[in-house]
Write an enzyme that holds these catalytic residues in place. Structure first.
Site, short mmCIF file in Angstrom:
data_model
loop_
_atom_site.label_atom_id
_atom_site.label_comp_id
_atom_site.label_asym_id
_atom_site.label_seq_id
_atom_site.Cartn_x
_atom_site.Cartn_y
_atom_site.Cartn_z
N HIS A 101 33.76 62.00 80.04
CA HIS A 101 33.00 62.23 78.81
C HIS A 101 31.72 61.38 78.81
O HIS A 101 30.63 61.88 78.50
CB HIS A 101 33.85 61.86 77.59
CG HIS A 101 34.79 62.92 77.16
ND1 HIS A 101 35.88 63.30 77.93
CD2 HIS A 101 34.85 63.69 76.02
CE1 HIS A 101 36.55 64.25 77.29
NE2 HIS A 101 35.95 64.51 76.14
N HIS A 122 40.99 55.89 77.39
CA HIS A 122 40.21 55.26 78.45
C HIS A 122 40.19 53.75 78.27
O HIS A 122 40.32 53.24 77.15
CB HIS A 122 38.75 55.76 78.45
CG HIS A 122 38.53 56.97 79.29
ND1 HIS A 122 38.72 56.98 80.67
CD2 HIS A 122 38.11 58.22 78.97
CE1 HIS A 122 38.44 58.18 81.13
NE2 HIS A 122 38.07 58.95 80.12
#
Length: 221
Positions: A144, A193
């Site tokens: 992302h 993450h």
């Protein structure tokens, strides 16, 4: 000449872009080594921050939902790639074939690079007994964060080539900066993450954009 140098839309010299890209690439390489070696201070910081943010996410489902919408829809890699594809189509309609191909290939290289590194590093994502979101595949670097950096960085470059007004330019820079920073922070907040994953995506994406722009303008001034 002086006014051009002071203009907010005046492009920086190619040597500056190349130097900037080299710095970003070197920082990414250092981070990659630390992640691969599981350097203890970095691992402890990643775990501490991830744990603190996950607690907040679990305790505030409303704000967590907002982060999911931003991460999975507004700033999702598919959304960014769609925007970049529209820019490539616009360049094709203007018959700027080389530039369209260059932008498209740069975006594709970014995707291949991140996926290859994910497979090579094989870092596991954070695991929670009460997850607020989910994600597949390996963790480092953040797809992302890198996709947003590459896609929006290229879009800013294309906008600058059009000679926008100062107001439009700075508005676009603000939107891009908020988006790139925001998508990284949402990935951390949602617990999918580690902080170093997001930092790695930002650094590698910025390096790729800087190298790509510098190379294009060196070949076609």
């Amino acid at each position: 000449m002086q006014s051009a140098l002071l203009s907010p839309t005046a492009p920086p010299p190619r040597t500056d872009r190349l130097r900037t890209g080299t710095v970003y690439a070197a920082l990414f390489a250092l981070l990659l080594v630390l992640v691969a070696a599981e350097w203890s201070p970095l691992m402890r910081f990643d775990r501490w921050l991830a744990t603190a943010l996950h607690r907040r996410a679990v305790a505030d489902p409303g704000f967590t939902h907002v982060n999911r919408v931003l991460s999975d829809w507004v700033w999702d890699p598919t959304t960014v790639r769609a925007m970049l594809s529209l820019a490539v189509l616009w360049l094709c309609l203007r018959r700027e074939w080389r530039l369209a191909l260059w932008v498209g290939v740069t975006g594709a290289v970014g995707t291949l690079l991140q996926q290859g590194l994910k497979a090579a590093v094989g870092r596991a994502r954070p695991q929670w007994p009460d997850p607020v979101d989910s994600a597949d595949y390996a963790s480092f670097p953040s797809g992302h964060a890198m996709t947003a950096t590459v896609g929006l960085g290229l879009l800013l470059w294309l906008l600058r080539r059009c000679g926008p007004s100062a107001g439009l330019w700075w508005a676009a820079v603000a939107v891009a900066a908020v988006s790139v920073a925001g998508v990284g922070l949402t990935r951390l907040y949602l617990g999918v993450h580690w902080a170093s994953d997001v930092l790695g995506g930002w650094l590698l994406g910025a390096a790729l954009v800087a190298f790509s722009v510098s190379a294009y303008e060196r070949l076609r001034p």
